[in-house]
Enzyme design. Structure first.
Site, PDB file in Angstrom:
ATOM      1  N   HIS A 118       0.813  -1.222   0.000  1.00 56.98           N
ATOM      2  CA  HIS A 118       0.000   0.000   0.000  1.00 56.98           C
ATOM      3  C   HIS A 118       0.850   1.278   0.000  1.00 56.98           C
ATOM      4  O   HIS A 118       0.644   2.164  -0.820  1.00 56.98           O
ATOM      5  CB  HIS A 118      -0.936   0.011   1.212  1.00 56.98           C
ATOM      6  CG  HIS A 118      -1.718   1.277   1.370  1.00 56.98           C
ATOM      7  ND1 HIS A 118      -2.771   1.599   0.541  1.00 56.98           N
ATOM      8  CD2 HIS A 118      -1.598   2.301   2.239  1.00 56.98           C
ATOM      9  CE1 HIS A 118      -3.262   2.762   0.902  1.00 56.98           C
ATOM     10  NE2 HIS A 118      -2.579   3.222   1.930  1.00 56.98           N
ATOM     11  N   HIS A 128       4.623  12.319   4.221  1.00 58.51           N
ATOM     12  CA  HIS A 128       4.797  10.873   4.380  1.00 58.51           C
ATOM     13  C   HIS A 128       6.228  10.387   4.137  1.00 58.51           C
ATOM     14  O   HIS A 128       6.539   9.238   4.438  1.00 58.51           O
ATOM     15  CB  HIS A 128       3.858  10.130   3.426  1.00 58.51           C
ATOM     16  CG  HIS A 128       2.418  10.338   3.734  1.00 58.51           C
ATOM     17  ND1 HIS A 128       1.854   9.953   4.920  1.00 58.51           N
ATOM     18  CD2 HIS A 128       1.426  10.908   3.008  1.00 58.51           C
ATOM     19  CE1 HIS A 128       0.570  10.265   4.917  1.00 58.51           C
ATOM     20  NE2 HIS A 128       0.287  10.856   3.774  1.00 58.51           N
TER      21      HIS A 128
END
Length: 141
Positions: A118, A128
């Site tokens: 993912h 991120h």
């Protein structure tokens, strides 16, 4: 289908909860989808202290096997689906399983090897970029 951050199901009482609570993660994901499981899931309660206020985990979660990671063969291709949120550090259950899966592939029978996860291994999204799920995957995979 690969386990994603929204599948961890830390949502409880409209995002208002006691940080000292623990939740059962991936409950809906485990019950709604039928993957070719290696063995039944091992899921422990996860402390909400290990999640940001937006529900993002800050470290790997206690979820192994079941729908977390699995593989299947379809025609000339072997598909390996990894969990971004289960540990894949050296010696972990997922890491050992992955090594075993890779060794078992007969490339003369299944020449195509497809691995899915993912979280992206590389991203330009600054928020991120330094998450453990990306940095650990880059180091190991």
């Amino acid at each position: 289908i690969a386990l994603g951050n929204h599948d961890l199901d830390t949502y409880k009482h409209g995002w208002i909860y006691d940080i000292n609570e623990s939740v059962e993660i991936a409950l809906a994901y485990e019950h709604r989808f039928q993957m070719p499981q290696i063995r039944p899931p091992i899921r422990e309660l996860a402390s909400l202290k290990g999640f940001t206020t937006s529900g993002q985990p800050t470290d790997f979660v206690p979820y192994e096997y079941g729908n977390a990671y699995y593989s299947f063969t379809f025609g000339p291709s072997k598909h390996i689906v990894l969990s971004s949120y289960s540990s894949f550090r050296e010696g972990s259950l997922q890491h050992e399983w992955l090594l075993s899966e890779l060794k078992s592939v007969d490339r003369s029978v299944t020449p195509w090897l497809i691995v899915m996860i993912h979280c992206p291994l590389y991203t330009t999204f600054k928020t991120h970029r330094r998450e453990i799920f990306i940095t650990e995957a880059q180091a190991i995979l």
